[in-house]
Design a protein around this motif. Structure first.
Motif, PDB file in Angstrom:
ATOM      1  N   ARG A  52      36.239 -13.872  11.226  1.00  0.00           N
ATOM      2  CA  ARG A  52      37.178 -13.299  12.193  1.00  0.00           C
ATOM      3  C   ARG A  52      37.184 -14.188  13.420  1.00  0.00           C
ATOM      4  NH1 ARG A  52      39.685  -8.508  11.808  1.00  0.00           N
ATOM      5  NH2 ARG A  52      39.102  -7.198  10.077  1.00  0.00           N
ATOM      6  N   THR A  53      38.309 -14.179  14.137  1.00  0.00           N
ATOM      7  CA  THR A  53      38.369 -14.929  15.396  1.00  0.00           C
ATOM      8  C   THR A  53      38.110 -13.974  16.557  1.00  0.00           C
ATOM      9  OG1 THR A  53      40.749 -14.616  15.623  1.00  0.00           O
ATOM     10  CG2 THR A  53      39.999 -16.651  14.542  1.00  0.00           C
ATOM     11  N   ALA A  54      37.628 -14.563  17.633  1.00  0.00           N
ATOM     12  CA  ALA A  54      37.404 -13.809  18.863  1.00  0.00           C
ATOM     13  C   ALA A  54      37.916 -14.642  20.023  1.00  0.00           C
ATOM     14  CB  ALA A  54      35.927 -13.502  19.042  1.00  0.00           C
ATOM     15  N   THR A  55      38.452 -13.972  21.012  1.00  0.00           N
ATOM     16  CA  THR A  55      38.910 -14.629  22.229  1.00  0.00           C
ATOM     17  C   THR A  55      37.837 -14.466  23.289  1.00  0.00           C
ATOM     18  OG1 THR A  55      41.209 -14.125  21.681  1.00  0.00           O
ATOM     19  CG2 THR A  55      40.730 -14.721  23.973  1.00  0.00           C
ATOM     20  N   ARG A  94      35.918 -10.832  22.822  1.00  0.00           N
ATOM     21  CA  ARG A  94      36.274  -9.693  21.970  1.00  0.00           C
ATOM     22  C   ARG A  94      36.855 -10.200  20.661  1.00  0.00           C
ATOM     23  NH1 ARG A  94      36.845  -4.610  22.365  1.00  0.00           N
ATOM     24  NH2 ARG A  94      38.516  -3.457  21.409  1.00  0.00           N
ATOM     25  N   ILE A  95      36.471  -9.549  19.572  1.00  0.00           N
ATOM     26  CA  ILE A  95      37.034  -9.876  18.264  1.00  0.00           C
ATOM     27  C   ILE A  95      38.510  -9.489  18.281  1.00  0.00           C
ATOM     28  CG2 ILE A  95      36.981  -9.337  15.793  1.00  0.00           C
ATOM     29  CD1 ILE A  95      33.942  -8.977  16.068  1.00  0.00           C
ATOM     30  N   ASP A  96      39.346 -10.387  17.779  1.00  0.00           N
ATOM     31  CA  ASP A  96      40.797 -10.199  17.831  1.00  0.00           C
ATOM     32  C   ASP A  96      41.291  -9.224  16.763  1.00  0.00           C
ATOM     33  OD1 ASP A  96      40.909 -12.144  19.847  1.00  0.00           O
ATOM     34  OD2 ASP A  96      41.247 -13.758  18.410  1.00  0.00           O
ATOM     35  N   ASN A  97      42.254  -8.397  17.155  1.00  0.00           N
ATOM     36  CA  ASN A  97      43.048  -7.573  16.230  1.00  0.00           C
ATOM     37  C   ASN A  97      42.219  -6.816  15.206  1.00  0.00           C
ATOM     38  OD1 ASN A  97      45.403  -8.682  17.465  1.00  0.00           O
ATOM     39  ND2 ASN A  97      45.131 -10.500  16.194  1.00  0.00           N
ATOM     40  N   ALA A  98      41.248  -6.018  15.672  1.00  0.00           N
ATOM     41  CA  ALA A  98      40.412  -5.269  14.747  1.00  0.00           C
ATOM     42  C   ALA A  98      40.167  -3.861  15.273  1.00  0.00           C
ATOM     43  CB  ALA A  98      39.089  -5.990  14.534  1.00  0.00           C
ATOM     44  N   CYS A 114      25.332  -9.668  20.980  1.00  0.00           N
ATOM     45  CA  CYS A 114      25.593  -8.338  20.429  1.00  0.00           C
ATOM     46  C   CYS A 114      27.062  -8.251  20.036  1.00  0.00           C
ATOM     47  CB  CYS A 114      25.310  -7.259  21.469  1.00  0.00           C
ATOM     48  SG  CYS A 114      23.694  -7.348  22.250  1.00  0.00           S
ATOM     49  N   ILE A 115      27.296  -7.789  18.826  1.00  0.00           N
ATOM     50  CA  ILE A 115      28.653  -7.474  18.381  1.00  0.00           C
ATOM     51  C   ILE A 115      28.715  -5.949  18.311  1.00  0.00           C
ATOM     52  CG2 ILE A 115      30.390  -7.712  16.566  1.00  0.00           C
ATOM     53  CD1 ILE A 115      28.917 -10.271  15.660  1.00  0.00           C
ATOM     54  N   TYR A 116      29.513  -5.366  19.192  1.00  0.00           N
ATOM     55  CA  TYR A 116      29.561  -3.911  19.288  1.00  0.00           C
ATOM     56  C   TYR A 116      30.531  -3.318  18.280  1.00  0.00           C
ATOM     57  CZ  TYR A 116      26.393  -3.502  23.098  1.00  0.00           C
ATOM     58  OH  TYR A 116      25.243  -3.516  23.822  1.00  0.00           O
ATOM     59  N   LEU A 139      31.995  -8.735  22.383  1.00  0.00           N
ATOM     60  CA  LEU A 139      30.902  -9.693  22.213  1.00  0.00           C
ATOM     61  C   LEU A 139      30.171  -9.751  23.539  1.00  0.00           C
ATOM     62  CD1 LEU A 139      32.823 -12.594  20.446  1.00  0.00           C
ATOM     63  CD2 LEU A 139      31.575 -10.707  19.390  1.00  0.00           C
ATOM     64  N   ILE A 140      28.880  -9.464  23.507  1.00  0.00           N
ATOM     65  CA  ILE A 140      28.092  -9.327  24.727  1.00  0.00           C
ATOM     66  C   ILE A 140      26.848 -10.204  24.631  1.00  0.00           C
ATOM     67  CG2 ILE A 140      26.705  -7.706  26.099  1.00  0.00           C
ATOM     68  CD1 ILE A 140      29.723  -7.118  26.295  1.00  0.00           C
ATOM     69  N   LEU A 141      26.550 -10.903  25.728  1.00  0.00           N
ATOM     70  CA  LEU A 141      25.305 -11.657  25.849  1.00  0.00           C
ATOM     71  C   LEU A 141      24.305 -10.748  26.549  1.00  0.00           C
ATOM     72  CD1 LEU A 141      23.878 -14.440  25.523  1.00  0.00           C
ATOM     73  CD2 LEU A 141      24.652 -14.931  27.854  1.00  0.00           C
TER      74      LEU A 141
END
Length: 195
Positions: free
Chosen positions: A45-48, A125-129, A110-112, A101-103
């Motif tokens: 998945r992509t994230a911005t 943030r992970i895109d379109n999910a 961390c992927i919430y 997405l958190i450091l």
């Protein structure tokens, strides 16, 4: 009267500077055009990413090589794992949402897949999910997973030209880098560099 007018002008200038600075701060917290890939198993998945010193350091590291780490469930709301290196922190009080997405503590990503409130550094943030998509992607509640982060091969820069050299270095998506990478693909003085 003269002192009063000077004081009023000074206050007005300070107010304008404060507004300008707060607009810059808000802009710095909004998303950039920088994308990364997150791979778990055979799914990517992509994230911005947001724009801050933490994401700049992460991108610089990813330009050298992808980062793989083991992540485990924590608190029934996140997958978290040690990145094996430390990154600058930009902690603020945050209530997370699924896909954030958190450091955490400078070295844990961390992927919430649910919400939590704490003092964190937002990376993106992970895109379109949807929440359901995120839970399935991270295999929520199903044990440890290997997460691989890499620079997204988006419709980035394919070629570049510059009328004059400015000494600046850019990632392939056009984001200016603070220092020249030791490995990877980047733009310097209008030329695509591959190391």
């Amino acid at each position: 009267m003269k002192q009063s007018l000077t004081t009023r002008l000074l206050v007005a200038v300070m107010a304008l500077l404060t507004i300008s600075c707060s607009n810059d701060k808000v802009q710095a917290q909004t998303s950039s055009d920088m994308k990364i890939n997150i791979t778990i198993g055979d799914q990517t998945r992509t994230a911005t990413l947001v724009s801050n010193s933490s994401t700049e350091a992460l991108v610089a590291a990813l330009q050298e090589a992808p980062i793989a780490y083991e992540a485990h469930d924590y608190g029934n709301f996140e997958k978290v794992g040690d990145l094996g290196r430390s990154f600058p922190q930009n902690n603020t009080s945050i209530t997370t949402e699924p896909g954030d997405l958190i450091l955490y503590q400078g070295n844990n990503l961390c992927i919430y897949y649910d919400t939590n409130s704490w003092n964190f550094t937002r990376l993106g943030r992970i895109d379109n999910a949807t929440q359901s998509d995120i839970k399935q992607f991270v295999r929520a509640g199903q044990g440890n997973v290997t997460v691989t982060l890499s620079i997204a091969d988006a419709a980035g820069i394919k070629s570049a030209s510059a009328e004059k050299k400015n000494g600046k270095t850019y990632a392939m998506n056009g984001i200016e880098l603070k220092q020249e990478p030791t490995k990877g693909v980047y733009i310097k003085d209008g030329k695509k560099i591959i190391k």
